[in-house]
Design a protein around this motif. Structure first.
Motif: not given
Length: 338
Positions: A259-276
């Protein structure tokens, strides 16, 4: 000398300032090119506080014309063509010694155009420790771009750990994103360029993108799935500051997102993605060490960094230049000096 300053109210002011004299440890640089960066617009409109009297421009490069006391000839001397790393730290802490003065641990780093005079002027006095030799074959315009935007793209690729033999998605095809597309292609990646502006996407194809996607008119996930046989991307670079959620829709398992660009926002739930098994990183400009490596790579691969620029300006056109740049509907601009 005429210099560009920003009072912070959206206006551009040309002020008359004395030609600086290099102090101990400094060199006087005759500026030959000084790029316009998207960060300038934050300074222009006061959304990021800067000294209203400070000379603007944090993407300069030029030629050394004089040095101050204590600068050895082996470091820099009159006649040298130089790149500028636009952060000035203490020079002694571990981060400064690693080439990261912007992360100085002794005190906040001085930054050109924020609290140290920048390059939108014919001359600038710059710490000699922040000047680096320009390789033969590199233009001053390219050197200016490498000083921030293009160097930022290089730094992001280095943070990713490399992009060789990957499918790499680059969100945003402004100057940073186009540079990332150019570098990733040269390093052996198949690049998918994403932007909502078709003119920028056309430029991305010129810089090597094998596929371009406008998510306003095309299904991004479907397009990435087609080219990857459903595996999605190994690397994603987010340079727009506005596509954080989209990153996760095209990042394959064990993928890396930077992630480089500003302002930037990235939201995630660990349970939904941890297997990735994803790796997620941020990246901020680049180190002075990588600045030199970036310049050498550009020359070695004859990369068209100059083609990032769509407009060239003289300093007396500053008001017109920033009125154009503020529309953000074209490419990149640069001020050139004789």
């Amino acid at each position: 000398m005429q210099s560009i300053t920003f009072p912070g109210d959206g206006t551009v002011v040309l002020t008359e300032q004395p030609t600086p004299v290099p102090g101990p440890g400094e060199a006087l640089v005759k500026i030959r090119a000084s790029g316009m960066c998207g960060s300038d617009l934050h300074f222009l409109h006061g959304s990021f506080p800067v000294d209203p009297s400070v000379v603007q421009g944090h993407e300069p490069c030029g030629e050394v014309v004089a040095v101050g006391d204590g600068v050895p000839e082996s470091q820099v001397k009159p006649g040298d063509r130089v790149l500028v790393h636009h952060y000035f730290g203490c020079g002694h802490c571990r981060r400064c010694r690693q080439g990261w003065p912007q992360m100085c641990e002794t005190a906040p780093a001085a930054t050109m155009a924020v609290d140290a005079a920048g390059g939108h002027a014919p001359y600038a006095a710059i710490p000699a420790s922040s000047l680096f030799p320009m390789p033969d074959g590199l233009s001053f315009k390219a050197g200016a771009a490498i000083g921030c935007g293009t160097g930022t793209a290089w730094g992001a690729i280095k943070r990713a750990g490399g992009v060789e033999d990957t499918v790499t998605v680059v969100f945003g095809q402004g100057p940073v994103g186009l540079s990332a597309t150019m570098f990733a292609t040269a390093l052996g990646a198949r690049v998918i360029a994403v932007d909502i502006d078709d003119a920028r996407l056309a430029k991305a194809r010129e810089f090597g993108a094998v596929l371009t996607v406008n998510p306003r008119t095309e299904n991004l996930v479907e397009k990435v799935s087609e080219i990857t046989s459903g595996r999605l991307a190994e690397v994603v670079l987010e340079t727009s500051g506005r596509a954080g959620d989209d990153v996760f829709t095209v990042l394959g398992t064990f993928g890396t997102a930077v992630f480089v660009g500003l302002p930037g926002e990235a939201l995630f739930t660990t349970q939904a993605i941890y297997k990735k098994q994803w790796t997620m990183l941020t990246s901020w400009t680049c180190s002075s060490v990588e600045l030199e490596r970036c310049a050498a790579f550009v020359v070695a691969h004859d990369l068209p960094v100059d083609d990032l620029y769509s407009h060239t300006w003289r300093i007396e056109q500053a008001e017109e230049a920033y009125e154009w740049f503020g529309r953000q509907d074209a490419g990149k601009g640069v001020f050139e000096f004789d």
